[in-house]
Design a protein around this motif. Structure first.
Motif, PDB file in Angstrom:
ATOM      1  N   THR A  58     -76.772 -35.206 -44.413  1.00 20.07           N
ATOM      2  CA  THR A  58     -76.131 -34.866 -43.216  1.00 20.07           C
ATOM      3  C   THR A  58     -76.661 -34.180 -42.312  1.00 20.07           C
ATOM      4  O   THR A  58     -76.229 -34.196 -41.355  1.00 20.07           O
ATOM      5  CB  THR A  58     -74.185 -35.519 -43.913  1.00 20.07           C
ATOM      6  N   LEU A  59     -76.161 -32.791 -42.956  1.00 12.77           N
ATOM      7  CA  LEU A  59     -76.389 -31.574 -43.394  1.00 12.77           C
ATOM      8  C   LEU A  59     -77.940 -31.125 -42.640  1.00 12.77           C
ATOM      9  O   LEU A  59     -78.097 -30.646 -40.992  1.00 12.77           O
ATOM     10  CB  LEU A  59     -76.231 -30.493 -44.266  1.00 12.77           C
ATOM     11  N   VAL A  60     -78.888 -32.105 -43.442  1.00 13.96           N
ATOM     12  CA  VAL A  60     -80.262 -32.120 -42.139  1.00 13.96           C
ATOM     13  C   VAL A  60     -80.782 -32.659 -41.365  1.00 13.96           C
ATOM     14  O   VAL A  60     -81.201 -31.959 -40.352  1.00 13.96           O
ATOM     15  CB  VAL A  60     -80.865 -33.184 -43.728  1.00 13.96           C
ATOM     16  N   SER A  61     -79.571 -33.721 -41.093  1.00 13.11           N
ATOM     17  CA  SER A  61     -79.883 -34.604 -40.226  1.00 13.11           C
ATOM     18  C   SER A  61     -79.439 -33.558 -39.196  1.00 13.11           C
ATOM     19  O   SER A  61     -79.502 -33.883 -37.524  1.00 13.11           O
ATOM     20  CB  SER A  61     -79.883 -36.081 -39.635  1.00 13.11           C
ATOM     21  N   LEU A  62     -78.361 -33.598 -39.623  1.00 16.76           N
ATOM     22  CA  LEU A  62     -77.573 -32.172 -38.090  1.00 16.76           C
ATOM     23  C   LEU A  62     -78.250 -31.399 -37.600  1.00 16.76           C
ATOM     24  O   LEU A  62     -78.215 -31.192 -36.342  1.00 16.76           O
ATOM     25  CB  LEU A  62     -76.497 -32.044 -38.619  1.00 16.76           C
ATOM     26  N   TYR A  63     -78.782 -30.640 -37.867  1.00 11.55           N
ATOM     27  CA  TYR A  63     -79.823 -29.425 -38.293  1.00 11.55           C
ATOM     28  C   TYR A  63     -81.079 -30.160 -37.017  1.00 11.55           C
ATOM     29  O   TYR A  63     -81.271 -29.296 -36.281  1.00 11.55           O
ATOM     30  CB  TYR A  63     -80.210 -28.700 -39.195  1.00 11.55           C
ATOM     31  N   ALA A  84     -80.768 -33.133 -35.316  1.00 10.42           N
ATOM     32  CA  ALA A  84     -80.387 -33.763 -34.615  1.00 10.42           C
ATOM     33  C   ALA A  84     -80.492 -32.536 -33.141  1.00 10.42           C
ATOM     34  O   ALA A  84     -80.751 -32.458 -31.860  1.00 10.42           O
ATOM     35  CB  ALA A  84     -79.461 -34.539 -34.593  1.00 10.42           C
ATOM     36  N   LEU A  85     -79.378 -31.080 -33.433  1.00  4.94           N
ATOM     37  CA  LEU A  85     -79.435 -30.294 -32.627  1.00  4.94           C
ATOM     38  C   LEU A  85     -80.360 -29.630 -32.305  1.00  4.94           C
ATOM     39  O   LEU A  85     -80.157 -28.496 -31.262  1.00  4.94           O
ATOM     40  CB  LEU A  85     -78.085 -29.401 -33.791  1.00  4.94           C
ATOM     41  N   VAL A  86     -81.427 -28.485 -33.011  1.00  7.24           N
ATOM     42  CA  VAL A  86     -82.616 -28.061 -32.825  1.00  7.24           C
ATOM     43  C   VAL A  86     -83.659 -28.240 -32.051  1.00  7.24           C
ATOM     44  O   VAL A  86     -84.431 -28.126 -32.073  1.00  7.24           O
ATOM     45  CB  VAL A  86     -82.798 -26.716 -33.724  1.00  7.24           C
ATOM     46  N   PHE A  87     -84.320 -30.037 -32.570  1.00  5.75           N
ATOM     47  CA  PHE A  87     -85.527 -30.700 -32.507  1.00  5.75           C
ATOM     48  C   PHE A  87     -85.906 -30.557 -31.205  1.00  5.75           C
ATOM     49  O   PHE A  87     -87.089 -30.043 -30.801  1.00  5.75           O
ATOM     50  CB  PHE A  87     -85.971 -32.272 -33.074  1.00  5.75           C
ATOM     51  N   PRO A  88     -85.168 -30.807 -29.797  1.00  3.91           N
ATOM     52  CA  PRO A  88     -85.278 -31.265 -29.131  1.00  3.91           C
ATOM     53  C   PRO A  88     -85.771 -30.221 -28.429  1.00  3.91           C
ATOM     54  O   PRO A  88     -85.868 -29.475 -26.809  1.00  3.91           O
ATOM     55  CB  PRO A  88     -83.854 -31.606 -27.718  1.00  3.91           C
ATOM     56  N   LEU A  89     -84.664 -28.455 -28.722  1.00  3.30           N
ATOM     57  CA  LEU A  89     -84.683 -27.325 -28.462  1.00  3.30           C
ATOM     58  C   LEU A  89     -85.863 -26.674 -27.567  1.00  3.30           C
ATOM     59  O   LEU A  89     -86.053 -26.418 -26.227  1.00  3.30           O
ATOM     60  CB  LEU A  89     -84.008 -26.309 -29.173  1.00  3.30           C
ATOM     61  N   PRO A  90     -87.435 -26.560 -28.204  1.00  2.00           N
ATOM     62  CA  PRO A  90     -88.284 -26.495 -27.592  1.00  2.00           C
ATOM     63  C   PRO A  90     -88.699 -26.882 -26.450  1.00  2.00           C
ATOM     64  O   PRO A  90     -88.790 -26.426 -25.382  1.00  2.00           O
ATOM     65  CB  PRO A  90     -89.462 -26.658 -28.861  1.00  2.00           C
ATOM     66  N   TRP A  91     -88.578 -28.064 -26.248  1.00  2.00           N
ATOM     67  CA  TRP A  91     -88.836 -29.756 -25.504  1.00  2.00           C
ATOM     68  C   TRP A  91     -88.059 -29.023 -23.614  1.00  2.00           C
ATOM     69  O   TRP A  91     -88.327 -28.808 -22.441  1.00  2.00           O
ATOM     70  CB  TRP A  91     -88.954 -30.307 -25.992  1.00  2.00           C
ATOM     71  N   LEU A  92     -87.435 -28.368 -24.241  1.00  6.53           N
ATOM     72  CA  LEU A  92     -85.846 -27.877 -23.699  1.00  6.53           C
ATOM     73  C   LEU A  92     -85.961 -26.894 -22.608  1.00  6.53           C
ATOM     74  O   LEU A  92     -85.355 -26.391 -21.461  1.00  6.53           O
ATOM     75  CB  LEU A  92     -84.188 -28.021 -23.474  1.00  6.53           C
ATOM     76  N   ALA A 143     -90.417 -22.151 -35.017  1.00  3.42           N
ATOM     77  CA  ALA A 143     -88.776 -21.482 -35.743  1.00  3.42           C
ATOM     78  C   ALA A 143     -88.234 -22.638 -36.568  1.00  3.42           C
ATOM     79  O   ALA A 143     -87.871 -22.841 -37.147  1.00  3.42           O
ATOM     80  CB  ALA A 143     -87.999 -21.599 -34.630  1.00  3.42           C
ATOM     81  N   LEU A 144     -89.234 -24.387 -35.524  1.00  2.00           N
ATOM     82  CA  LEU A 144     -88.803 -25.120 -36.146  1.00  2.00           C
ATOM     83  C   LEU A 144     -88.491 -25.442 -38.131  1.00  2.00           C
ATOM     84  O   LEU A 144     -87.873 -26.094 -38.064  1.00  2.00           O
ATOM     85  CB  LEU A 144     -89.178 -26.570 -35.332  1.00  2.00           C
ATOM     86  N   PRO A 145     -90.118 -25.530 -37.991  1.00  5.04           N
ATOM     87  CA  PRO A 145     -90.247 -25.680 -39.337  1.00  5.04           C
ATOM     88  C   PRO A 145     -89.327 -24.152 -40.581  1.00  5.04           C
ATOM     89  O   PRO A 145     -88.986 -24.681 -41.660  1.00  5.04           O
ATOM     90  CB  PRO A 145     -91.401 -25.455 -38.955  1.00  5.04           C
ATOM     91  N   VAL A 146     -89.144 -22.944 -39.967  1.00  6.56           N
ATOM     92  CA  VAL A 146     -88.867 -21.712 -40.658  1.00  6.56           C
ATOM     93  C   VAL A 146     -86.957 -22.251 -41.138  1.00  6.56           C
ATOM     94  O   VAL A 146     -86.877 -21.888 -41.801  1.00  6.56           O
ATOM     95  CB  VAL A 146     -88.814 -20.910 -40.067  1.00  6.56           C
ATOM     96  N   GLY A 147     -86.118 -22.892 -39.283  1.00  3.00           N
ATOM     97  CA  GLY A 147     -85.763 -22.922 -39.954  1.00  3.00           C
ATOM     98  C   GLY A 147     -84.783 -24.434 -40.817  1.00  3.00           C
ATOM     99  O   GLY A 147     -83.775 -24.388 -41.520  1.00  3.00           O
ATOM    100  N   VAL A 160     -82.573 -24.707 -44.194  1.00  4.15           N
ATOM    101  CA  VAL A 160     -81.765 -25.663 -44.530  1.00  4.15           C
ATOM    102  C   VAL A 160     -81.738 -26.206 -45.424  1.00  4.15           C
ATOM    103  O   VAL A 160     -81.006 -27.146 -46.341  1.00  4.15           O
ATOM    104  CB  VAL A 160     -81.345 -26.306 -42.841  1.00  4.15           C
ATOM    105  N   TRP A 161     -83.088 -26.474 -45.407  1.00  8.04           N
ATOM    106  CA  TRP A 161     -83.052 -27.764 -47.192  1.00  8.04           C
ATOM    107  C   TRP A 161     -82.746 -26.660 -47.954  1.00  8.04           C
ATOM    108  O   TRP A 161     -82.521 -26.561 -49.008  1.00  8.04           O
ATOM    109  CB  TRP A 161     -84.306 -27.973 -47.056  1.00  8.04           C
ATOM    110  N   ALA A 162     -83.500 -24.973 -48.040  1.00 10.80           N
ATOM    111  CA  ALA A 162     -82.109 -24.396 -49.334  1.00 10.80           C
ATOM    112  C   ALA A 162     -81.026 -24.415 -49.042  1.00 10.80           C
ATOM    113  O   ALA A 162     -80.907 -24.421 -50.300  1.00 10.80           O
ATOM    114  CB  ALA A 162     -83.781 -22.853 -48.867  1.00 10.80           C
ATOM    115  N   LEU A 163     -80.694 -24.014 -48.707  1.00  8.82           N
ATOM    116  CA  LEU A 163     -79.132 -24.466 -48.377  1.00  8.82           C
ATOM    117  C   LEU A 163     -78.287 -25.327 -49.548  1.00  8.82           C
ATOM    118  O   LEU A 163     -77.762 -25.128 -49.557  1.00  8.82           O
ATOM    119  CB  LEU A 163     -78.252 -23.604 -47.262  1.00  8.82           C
ATOM    120  N   VAL A 164     -79.441 -26.422 -48.672  1.00  5.24           N
ATOM    121  CA  VAL A 164     -78.281 -27.799 -49.395  1.00  5.24           C
ATOM    122  C   VAL A 164     -79.045 -28.313 -50.709  1.00  5.24           C
ATOM    123  O   VAL A 164     -78.813 -29.194 -51.802  1.00  5.24           O
ATOM    124  CB  VAL A 164     -78.761 -28.984 -48.424  1.00  5.24           C
ATOM    125  N   SER A 165     -80.168 -27.455 -51.095  1.00  2.00           N
ATOM    126  CA  SER A 165     -80.881 -27.445 -52.731  1.00  2.00           C
ATOM    127  C   SER A 165     -79.470 -26.273 -53.304  1.00  2.00           C
ATOM    128  O   SER A 165     -79.792 -26.502 -54.906  1.00  2.00           O
ATOM    129  CB  SER A 165     -82.310 -27.011 -53.007  1.00  2.00           C
TER     130      SER A 165
END
Length: 183
Positions: free
Chosen positions: A15-20, A22-30, A42-46, A50-55
Motif C-alpha cells: 500500500t505504501l509503495v503503490s501510494l508513492y 500513484a502520487l509521484v509517477f505522473p509528476l515529471p510528465w506534468l 528523482a523517481l528511482p531515488v525516491g 520508500v522501499w528502504a523505509l518499508v523494509s
C-alpha cells in the motif's frame, strides 16, 4: 529460540509503495519541460528511499528484540533500537488522533520505545513478546484494521490504472492535453 524476523506486513508495504507510485509517477510528465529530467531522475531515488523505509523489521531471539533495517539501507536509516528481555518492565498504551492505540515498551531506566504493530505474523510476534517478557498482550491489536489498507491499496491501484490509461492515450495520439492559458 532461534532468531525470528518479522518484516513489515506485505499489505502495508504494498500500500505504501503503490501510494508513492500513484502520487509521484505522473509528476515529471506534468512538470515544465526544464524540470522533467530532474524529476525523472528523482523517481528511482525516491522509490529506493520508500522501499528502504518499508523494509523495517523486528528480530527476536533468546537475548531480546531488535527493531531496525536490513544492511543494504541501515547506513542511511540509522533509526532503530534493541532491548534485552530483562530490561522490559511494561507497556503503555497511547491513543492516536485517528482513534487507534499504539503501545510503548517501558524499560527499567524509564525509556520508552514504540512497539511495532505493522509486522507480518503480528499475533505470533505478540505471543513471543508476551512469553519472553511475561506481559499481557491480549489487548494489543494492529494500529488500524486491514480494511483501511485494503481500501487505500485499491484506490492506489485505481489511480495507477487511470494514470496508465491517460499516458497510453497521450502517447498514442488519441488524446491531447489542452494548452495552458497564460492569462
Amino acid at each position: 529460540m532461534s532468531e525470528q524476523r518479522y518484516p513489515m506486513a506485505p499489505l502495508i508495504r504494498f500500500t505504501l509503495v503503490s501510494l508513492y507510485l500513484a502520487l509521484v509517477f505522473p509528476l515529471p510528465w506534468l512538470a515544465p519541460s526544464n524540470m522533467q529530467p530532474w524529476l525523472i531522475g528523482a523517481l528511482p531515488v525516491g522509490f529506493l528511499l520508500v522501499w528502504a523505509l518499508v523494509s523495517e523489521e523486528v528480530s527476536l531471539n533468546e537475548a531480546g528484540l531488535q527493531v531496525g533495517y536490513p544492511r543494504w539501507c541501515s547506513w542511511l536509516l540509522r533509526r532503530g533500537w534493541s532491548l534485552n528481555w530483562d530490561q522490559v518492565t511494561g507497556l503503555t498504551p497511547v491513543a492516536t488522533s485517528q482513534g487507534g492505540r499504539v503501545f510503548y515498551v517501558r524499560t527499567e531506566d524509564g525509556s520508552a520505545y514504540l512497539l511495532p504493530q505493522r509486522v507480518q505474523a503480528f499475533e505470533g510476534f505478540l505471543a513471543q513478546f508476551s512469553q519472553k517478557t511475561g506481559l499481557d498482550t491480549r489487548s494489543i491489536g494492529r494500529i488500524s484494521p486491514p480494511w483501511t489498507y485494503q481500501l487505500l491499496a485499491g484506490l492506489c491501484l485505481a489511480m495507477l490504472v487511470f494514470e496508465a490509461m491517460v499516458g497510453w492515450a497521450l502517447l498514442s495520439g488519441r488524446w491531447e492535453l489542452p494548452a495552458a492559458s497564460l492569462g
